[in-house]
Design a protein around this motif. Structure first.
Motif, PDB file in Angstrom:
ATOM      1  N   GLY A   1       0.812  -1.212   0.000  1.00 41.11           N
ATOM      2  CA  GLY A   1       0.000   0.000   0.000  1.00 41.11           C
ATOM      3  C   GLY A   1       0.843   1.259   0.000  1.00 41.11           C
ATOM      4  O   GLY A   1       1.929   1.294   0.595  1.00 41.11           O
ATOM      5  N   LEU A   2       0.351   2.294  -0.671  1.00 40.00           N
ATOM      6  CA  LEU A   2       0.980   3.627  -0.682  1.00 40.00           C
ATOM      7  C   LEU A   2       2.476   3.552  -0.995  1.00 40.00           C
ATOM      8  O   LEU A   2       3.299   4.134  -0.287  1.00 40.00           O
ATOM      9  CB  LEU A   2       0.764   4.325   0.668  1.00 40.00           C
ATOM     10  CG  LEU A   2      -0.667   4.739   0.994  1.00 40.00           C
ATOM     11  CD1 LEU A   2      -0.752   5.328   2.383  1.00 40.00           C
ATOM     12  CD2 LEU A   2      -1.198   5.737  -0.033  1.00 40.00           C
ATOM     13  N   ASN A   3       2.822   2.844  -2.071  1.00 41.67           N
ATOM     14  CA  ASN A   3       4.235   2.659  -2.373  1.00 41.67           C
ATOM     15  C   ASN A   3       4.728   3.587  -3.476  1.00 41.67           C
ATOM     16  O   ASN A   3       5.838   3.414  -3.966  1.00 41.67           O
ATOM     17  CB  ASN A   3       4.516   1.198  -2.764  1.00 41.67           C
ATOM     18  CG  ASN A   3       5.987   0.888  -2.775  1.00 41.67           C
ATOM     19  OD1 ASN A   3       6.748   1.416  -1.953  1.00 41.67           O
ATOM     20  ND2 ASN A   3       6.418   0.076  -3.708  1.00 41.67           N
ATOM     21  N   TYR A   4       3.929   4.562  -3.884  1.00 39.76           N
ATOM     22  CA  TYR A   4       4.376   5.582  -4.829  1.00 39.76           C
ATOM     23  C   TYR A   4       4.260   6.934  -4.143  1.00 39.76           C
ATOM     24  O   TYR A   4       3.201   7.278  -3.616  1.00 39.76           O
ATOM     25  CB  TYR A   4       3.522   5.550  -6.099  1.00 39.76           C
ATOM     26  CG  TYR A   4       3.889   4.441  -7.054  1.00 39.76           C
ATOM     27  CD1 TYR A   4       4.460   4.727  -8.289  1.00 39.76           C
ATOM     28  CD2 TYR A   4       3.675   3.108  -6.722  1.00 39.76           C
ATOM     29  CE1 TYR A   4       4.807   3.716  -9.171  1.00 39.76           C
ATOM     30  CE2 TYR A   4       4.018   2.088  -7.593  1.00 39.76           C
ATOM     31  CZ  TYR A   4       4.579   2.392  -8.818  1.00 39.76           C
ATOM     32  OH  TYR A   4       4.926   1.381  -9.679  1.00 39.76           O
ATOM     33  N   SER A   5       5.329   7.698  -4.156  1.00 33.93           N
ATOM     34  CA  SER A   5       5.329   8.970  -3.436  1.00 33.93           C
ATOM     35  C   SER A   5       4.247   9.902  -3.961  1.00 33.93           C
ATOM     36  O   SER A   5       3.580  10.593  -3.172  1.00 33.93           O
ATOM     37  CB  SER A   5       6.703   9.625  -3.547  1.00 33.93           C
ATOM     38  OG  SER A   5       7.080   9.791  -4.910  1.00 33.93           O
ATOM     39  N   ASP A   6       4.026   9.914  -5.292  1.00 31.07           N
ATOM     40  CA  ASP A   6       3.014  10.805  -5.842  1.00 31.07           C
ATOM     41  C   ASP A   6       1.600  10.309  -5.546  1.00 31.07           C
ATOM     42  O   ASP A   6       0.657  11.099  -5.473  1.00 31.07           O
ATOM     43  CB  ASP A   6       3.217  11.034  -7.342  1.00 31.07           C
ATOM     44  CG  ASP A   6       3.661   9.809  -8.113  1.00 31.07           C
ATOM     45  OD1 ASP A   6       3.701   8.710  -7.518  1.00 31.07           O
ATOM     46  OD2 ASP A   6       3.971   9.932  -9.310  1.00 31.07           O
ATOM     47  N   HIS A   7       1.428   8.984  -5.375  1.00 28.76           N
ATOM     48  CA  HIS A   7       0.109   8.471  -4.991  1.00 28.76           C
ATOM     49  C   HIS A   7      -0.185   8.782  -3.528  1.00 28.76           C
ATOM     50  O   HIS A   7      -1.318   9.112  -3.169  1.00 28.76           O
ATOM     51  CB  HIS A   7       0.047   6.966  -5.224  1.00 28.76           C
ATOM     52  CG  HIS A   7      -1.227   6.320  -4.771  1.00 28.76           C
ATOM     53  ND1 HIS A   7      -2.474   6.804  -5.122  1.00 28.76           N
ATOM     54  CD2 HIS A   7      -1.454   5.233  -3.991  1.00 28.76           C
ATOM     55  CE1 HIS A   7      -3.405   6.032  -4.573  1.00 28.76           C
ATOM     56  NE2 HIS A   7      -2.819   5.089  -3.877  1.00 28.76           N
TER      57      HIS A   7
ATOM     58  N   THR B   1       8.903   6.293  -9.280  1.00 23.95           N
ATOM     59  CA  THR B   1       8.437   6.985  -8.076  1.00 23.95           C
ATOM     60  C   THR B   1       8.049   6.013  -6.957  1.00 23.95           C
ATOM     61  O   THR B   1       7.469   6.430  -5.954  1.00 23.95           O
ATOM     62  CB  THR B   1       7.257   7.928  -8.384  1.00 23.95           C
ATOM     63  OG1 THR B   1       6.129   7.166  -8.799  1.00 23.95           O
ATOM     64  CG2 THR B   1       7.623   8.933  -9.462  1.00 23.95           C
ATOM     65  N   MET B   2       8.378   4.726  -7.135  1.00 21.82           N
ATOM     66  CA  MET B   2       8.160   3.779  -6.047  1.00 21.82           C
ATOM     67  C   MET B   2       9.020   4.163  -4.850  1.00 21.82           C
ATOM     68  O   MET B   2      10.187   4.536  -4.988  1.00 21.82           O
ATOM     69  CB  MET B   2       8.497   2.351  -6.496  1.00 21.82           C
ATOM     70  CG  MET B   2       7.479   1.753  -7.449  1.00 21.82           C
ATOM     71  SD  MET B   2       7.995   0.153  -8.149  1.00 21.82           S
ATOM     72  CE  MET B   2       8.080  -0.841  -6.666  1.00 21.82           C
ATOM     73  N   ILE B   3       8.451   4.085  -3.666  1.00 12.46           N
ATOM     74  CA  ILE B   3       9.185   4.398  -2.439  1.00 12.46           C
ATOM     75  C   ILE B   3      10.118   3.248  -2.072  1.00 12.46           C
ATOM     76  O   ILE B   3      11.291   3.459  -1.751  1.00 12.46           O
ATOM     77  CB  ILE B   3       8.194   4.690  -1.294  1.00 12.46           C
ATOM     78  CG1 ILE B   3       7.315   5.895  -1.652  1.00 12.46           C
ATOM     79  CG2 ILE B   3       8.934   4.925   0.018  1.00 12.46           C
ATOM     80  CD1 ILE B   3       6.079   6.036  -0.784  1.00 12.46           C
ATOM     81  N   PHE B   4       9.600   2.051  -2.130  1.00  9.43           N
ATOM     82  CA  PHE B   4      10.385   0.846  -1.845  1.00  9.43           C
ATOM     83  C   PHE B   4      10.468   0.039  -3.136  1.00  9.43           C
ATOM     84  O   PHE B   4       9.452  -0.340  -3.710  1.00  9.43           O
ATOM     85  CB  PHE B   4       9.738   0.020  -0.731  1.00  9.43           C
ATOM     86  CG  PHE B   4       9.483   0.800   0.531  1.00  9.43           C
ATOM     87  CD1 PHE B   4      10.517   1.139   1.384  1.00  9.43           C
ATOM     88  CD2 PHE B   4       8.191   1.222   0.852  1.00  9.43           C
ATOM     89  CE1 PHE B   4      10.287   1.867   2.543  1.00  9.43           C
ATOM     90  CE2 PHE B   4       7.942   1.951   2.007  1.00  9.43           C
ATOM     91  CZ  PHE B   4       8.998   2.281   2.858  1.00  9.43           C
TER      92      PHE B   4
ATOM     93  N   GLY C   1       2.142  -1.634  -5.717  1.00 13.46           N
ATOM     94  CA  GLY C   1       1.608  -0.290  -5.521  1.00 13.46           C
ATOM     95  C   GLY C   1       1.264   0.375  -6.830  1.00 13.46           C
ATOM     96  O   GLY C   1       1.551  -0.136  -7.915  1.00 13.46           O
ATOM     97  N   THR C   2       0.633   1.545  -6.748  1.00 13.44           N
ATOM     98  CA  THR C   2       0.101   2.211  -7.941  1.00 13.44           C
ATOM     99  C   THR C   2       0.462   3.688  -7.955  1.00 13.44           C
ATOM    100  O   THR C   2       0.571   4.321  -6.895  1.00 13.44           O
ATOM    101  CB  THR C   2      -1.434   2.031  -8.003  1.00 13.44           C
ATOM    102  OG1 THR C   2      -1.904   2.317  -9.319  1.00 13.44           O
ATOM    103  CG2 THR C   2      -2.142   2.926  -7.003  1.00 13.44           C
ATOM    104  N   PRO C   3       0.641   4.270  -9.140  1.00 12.89           N
ATOM    105  CA  PRO C   3       0.873   5.715  -9.242  1.00 12.89           C
ATOM    106  C   PRO C   3      -0.424   6.494  -9.060  1.00 12.89           C
ATOM    107  O   PRO C   3      -1.506   5.902  -8.937  1.00 12.89           O
ATOM    108  CB  PRO C   3       1.444   5.864 -10.663  1.00 12.89           C
ATOM    109  CG  PRO C   3       0.844   4.739 -11.431  1.00 12.89           C
ATOM    110  CD  PRO C   3       0.720   3.604 -10.448  1.00 12.89           C
ATOM    111  N   PRO C   4      -0.371   7.817  -9.072  1.00  8.81           N
ATOM    112  CA  PRO C   4      -1.591   8.611  -8.875  1.00  8.81           C
ATOM    113  C   PRO C   4      -2.557   8.478 -10.044  1.00  8.81           C
ATOM    114  O   PRO C   4      -2.212   8.001 -11.121  1.00  8.81           O
ATOM    115  CB  PRO C   4      -1.067  10.045  -8.740  1.00  8.81           C
ATOM    116  CG  PRO C   4       0.243  10.034  -9.437  1.00  8.81           C
ATOM    117  CD  PRO C   4       0.823   8.673  -9.201  1.00  8.81           C
ATOM    118  N   GLY C   5      -3.798   8.917  -9.782  1.00  4.36           N
ATOM    119  CA  GLY C   5      -4.831   8.894 -10.808  1.00  4.36           C
ATOM    120  C   GLY C   5      -5.941   7.910 -10.530  1.00  4.36           C
ATOM    121  O   GLY C   5      -6.791   7.678 -11.390  1.00  4.36           O
ATOM    122  N   VAL C   6      -5.962   7.307  -9.327  1.00  3.83           N
ATOM    123  CA  VAL C   6      -7.034   6.370  -9.001  1.00  3.83           C
ATOM    124  C   VAL C   6      -8.353   7.129  -8.857  1.00  3.83           C
ATOM    125  O   VAL C   6      -8.381   8.351  -8.679  1.00  3.83           O
ATOM    126  CB  VAL C   6      -6.717   5.571  -7.715  1.00  3.83           C
ATOM    127  CG1 VAL C   6      -5.437   4.771  -7.892  1.00  3.83           C
ATOM    128  CG2 VAL C   6      -6.607   6.495  -6.502  1.00  3.83           C
TER     129      VAL C   6
END
Length: 282
Positions: A75-81, A214-217, A241-246
């Protein structure tokens, strides 16, 4: 090497895709249930691939992994997401599970669940484990456990996930909530997994347009981290994880409706196209 499972649901055969993008019937090499083992073993000789028959035009792709032993999500593994969601960047990976029965083919229908009204989309890089991983100590050890990469659509029912007691697995585990594939692509062919473009369109409108950069981990760190808490086994799937835009992040929020068409792509991993259908009330 791009391995796949082809044919009608429940009758899939082992397949592969050659350098000219031709789908070949590889059932003479083994069963579709062995797809992860073939990916982990490395590519067969070119002559062996050339001898394989072409698959029929328009053949259906099944999920590139038949039924993962477990699906471990991050979960929440993209900084921009994380920014889109208005949440702090996690200090450690957020782990949760998705039920294996969610897995369907990359172009199969996504069925809305009964009682749900906030079904959301998430394009994700899927990592398929090819050998046992337990208490790994280095990134090199972790990456050596990867059989291949694929597109994983982590469909989510936000009402179940966030409004029904806070258990994420409830919003992630509805039937058809993980279209997977079309291909299981071996690491040597993917290249730099930390810089893959990824997109998701709903009815032709671009909703997600990001990159794994942009993955955090990163992939290695996720495998190594997870191996400290559980044994990862061949065929297990990690969705990273997923990038923004959901849909939840739209203003106002927007969710999937029956009749929608969702299309996903990740560089080098192929494309998906799923129709959204109404809940089964029978």
């Amino acid at each position: 090497m791009r391995w796949c499972r082809i044919g009608p649901a429940g009758q899939e055969k082992l397949g592969c895709v050659d350098a000219e993008e031709r789908v070949r019937d590889a059932s003479s090499l083994g069963s579709a249930d062995e797809v992860v083992s073939f990916a982990a073993a490395g590519p067969p000789a070119a002559a062996a691939l050339d001898a394989l028959p072409r698959a029929e035009a328009g053949v259906r792709f099944g999920s590139c992994v038949p039924r993962p032993g477990k699906i471990l999500c991050i979960g929440l593994n993209y900084s921009d997401h994380a920014e889109e969601a208005g949440m702090e960047v996690p200090k450690e990976p957020i782990l949760f599970f998705k039920a294996p029965n969610t897995v369907v083919g990359p172009d199969d229908d996504i069925r809305l669940p009964r009682g749900g009204d906030k079904t959301d989309w998430e394009v994700e890089l899927g990592v398929v484990i090819g050998r046992e991983a337990r208490y790994l100590e280095s990134d090199e050890e972790a990456l050596a456990c990867v059989a291949g990469y694929c597109i994983s659509h982590d469909v989510s029912e936000r009402a179940f996930q966030l409004e029904r007691g806070g258990q994420w697995c409830k919003g992630k585990s509805c039937d058809t909530f993980n279209p997977l594939g079309p291909w299981l692509v071996t690491p040597d062919e993917v290249g730099d997994v930390a810089d893959l473009g990824m997109t998701l369109d709903v009815n032709g409108e671009r909703m997600q347009d990001g990159t794994t950069s942009t993955m955090i981990f990163g992939v290695a760190e996720l495998i190594r981290y997870a191996s400290a808490f559980m044994t990862l086994e061949p065929g297990d799937l990690i969705t990273t994880g997923t990038p923004p835009g959901v849909g939840m992040g739209q203003k106002p929020p927007r969710y999937l409706q029956a009749g929608d068409v969702v299309e996903l792509a990740i560089d080098g991993l192929g494309r998906q196209r799923s129709a959204v259908v109404a809940a089964d009330e029978s």
